[in-house]
Design an enzyme around this catalytic site. Structure first.
Site, PDB file in Angstrom:
ATOM      1  N   TYR A 147       0.835  -1.210   0.000  1.00 39.65           N
ATOM      2  CA  TYR A 147       0.000   0.000   0.000  1.00 39.65           C
ATOM      3  C   TYR A 147       0.864   1.251   0.000  1.00 39.65           C
ATOM      4  O   TYR A 147       0.713   2.146  -0.840  1.00 39.65           O
ATOM      5  CB  TYR A 147      -0.937   0.008   1.218  1.00 39.65           C
ATOM      6  CG  TYR A 147      -1.482   1.380   1.526  1.00 39.65           C
ATOM      7  CD1 TYR A 147      -2.354   2.015   0.631  1.00 39.65           C
ATOM      8  CD2 TYR A 147      -1.114   2.070   2.684  1.00 39.65           C
ATOM      9  CE1 TYR A 147      -2.826   3.292   0.893  1.00 39.65           C
ATOM     10  CE2 TYR A 147      -1.588   3.338   2.948  1.00 39.65           C
ATOM     11  CZ  TYR A 147      -2.447   3.949   2.052  1.00 39.65           C
ATOM     12  OH  TYR A 147      -2.906   5.213   2.304  1.00 39.65           O
ATOM     13  N   LYS A 151       1.393   4.241  -2.846  1.00 35.32           N
ATOM     14  CA  LYS A 151       1.137   5.676  -2.598  1.00 35.32           C
ATOM     15  C   LYS A 151       2.404   6.486  -2.881  1.00 35.32           C
ATOM     16  O   LYS A 151       2.337   7.575  -3.461  1.00 35.32           O
ATOM     17  CB  LYS A 151       0.661   5.917  -1.158  1.00 35.32           C
ATOM     18  CG  LYS A 151      -0.731   5.405  -0.855  1.00 35.32           C
ATOM     19  CD  LYS A 151      -1.819   6.034  -1.717  1.00 35.32           C
ATOM     20  CE  LYS A 151      -2.202   7.426  -1.279  1.00 35.32           C
ATOM     21  NZ  LYS A 151      -3.380   7.935  -2.069  1.00 35.32           N
TER      22      LYS A 151
END
Ligand code: TYD
Length: 349
Positions: A147, A151
């Site tokens: 994750y 990002k």
């Protein structure tokens, strides 16, 4: 100003949409949302007849749709993302698609039409931060989960489009955010709704991991200031100085609910679990004059009170045979089966 809010049917996105419509009578919003599991039409239900709001269902990776929407708007605020670390460990590819490629599609359209774009990012891009250190915007990005890596990848594309093509891009890096309408996979809504049902609260490992807790409405206000006054090419940390070990957060949550601490269940840890995130957010305070309006207790208690007074919202998500239930079983069934108590002994519940 007409703002394209991508991911506006999600948690922080829907908070932002409501806040802007309430506070800026001259602004209109086009919300784009793919309505995957976390985007929820119920989050915008009250805006269905709003004269300054339009909803479009679609994906930020759909280049022709994005071209049409960006052409007709003045600025973009991108909340659209896969957001949950545990899901990124189970299925990383969707994170690459939305959080990197999707951001690229938005940047490309922003470049074509000369639009400002705010990329909503996260403190997780800095990786695990030792006690006593607070990440500043100049620190190296050192993401550790799929994750956080996705990002950070999205952010690097933003930076490259600013440097290479002069796209007017601004990045925000927010702390852990809680408030109304957060999908109950995240710790606070999961634990509140578990506790309300008398279910165990699965604390990963020793529960001494530290996060900084920020209220969604405060976070949205900071993002809006960055949209209107942030400097092109810059990043802004958005923190709250509400650092708490998870176990302390969980005890405060149970105390406010009036539920017993015996619901706390230590389960096997998340692999690669970052021990601590903490932000230095002097820049947004001094340059843009933002600070959070709420204390830690207000942040947590207002959040809990919302879930208590909106059972219909979370019960519609936590149905038997739902997407939520499938995920919950996959993530927690084996963990709860090997739970231990505070001393590492096998739990009896
Ligand atoms: P989360 O809400 O998933 O946010 P993040 O990992 O992105 O910071 O989790 C916040 C903290 O709570 C994190 O340290 C992991 C922990 N946690 C648990 O202990 N149990 C859980 O079931 C969940 C979802 C999180």
């Amino acid at each position: 100003m007409k703002i394209l809010v991508t991911g506006g049917a999600g948690f922080i996105g829907s908070t932002y949409v409501h806040q802007v419509l309430d506070q800026h009578a001259d602004d209109a919003i086009v919300t784009l949302d793919a309505l995957t599991y976390a985007g929820n039409p119920a989050n915008l239900l009250d805006l269905s007849d709003h004269p300054r709001h339009t909803f479009v269902r679609g994906d930020i990776s759909d280049a022709s749709l994005i071209d049409d929407l960006v052409r007709e708007c003045d600025a973009i605020v991108n909340f659209a993302a896969e957001t949950h670390v545990d899901r990124s460990l189970l299925e990383p590819e969707a994170f690459l698609r939305t959080n990197v490629h999707g951001v690229y599609v938005l940047l490309d359209a922003a470049r074509r039409y000369g639009r400002r774009i705010v990329q909503v990012s996260t403190d997780e891009v800095y990786g695990d931060v030792p006690a006593g250190i607070f990440s500043t915007e100049e620190d190296q990005l050192a993401p550790r989960s799929p994750y956080a890596a996705a990002k950070a990848g999205g952010e690097l594309f933003c930076h490259s489009f600013f440097v290479s093509y002069g796209v007017d891009v601004v990045v925000t890096r927010g702390a852990n955010t809680i408030g109304p309408r957060q999908y109950p996979e995240k710790i606070v809504p999961l634990f509140v709704t578990n506790a309300l049902q008398g279910l165990p609260l699965p604390v990963y490992g020793d529960g001494l991991q530290v996060r900084d807790w920020l209220y969604a409405g405060d976070h949205a206000a900071a993002i809006d200031l960055v949209l209107r006054h942030g400097k092109p090419g810059e990043a802004y940390n958005i923190g709250a100085d509400n650092e708490r070990p998870n176990i302390e957060l969980v005890r405060a949550l149970l105390a406010h609910l009036g539920k017993p601490e015996s619901l706390i269940t230590h389960v096997p840890d998340r692999p690669g679990h970052d021990r601590r995130y903490a932000l230095n957010w002097t820049k947004i305070r001094t340059e843009l004059g933002w600070e959070p309006a709420r204390t830690f207790a207000q942040t947590l208690n207002e959040t809990i009170d919302w879930y208590m007074s909106h059972p219909e919202w979370w019960q519609a998500i936590r149905q038997p045979d739902s997407e939520f239930e499938t995920y919950y079983q996959r993530q927690y069934a084996w963990r709860l089966a090997s739970a231990t108590d505070e001393n590492g002994a096998v739990a009896t519940k």
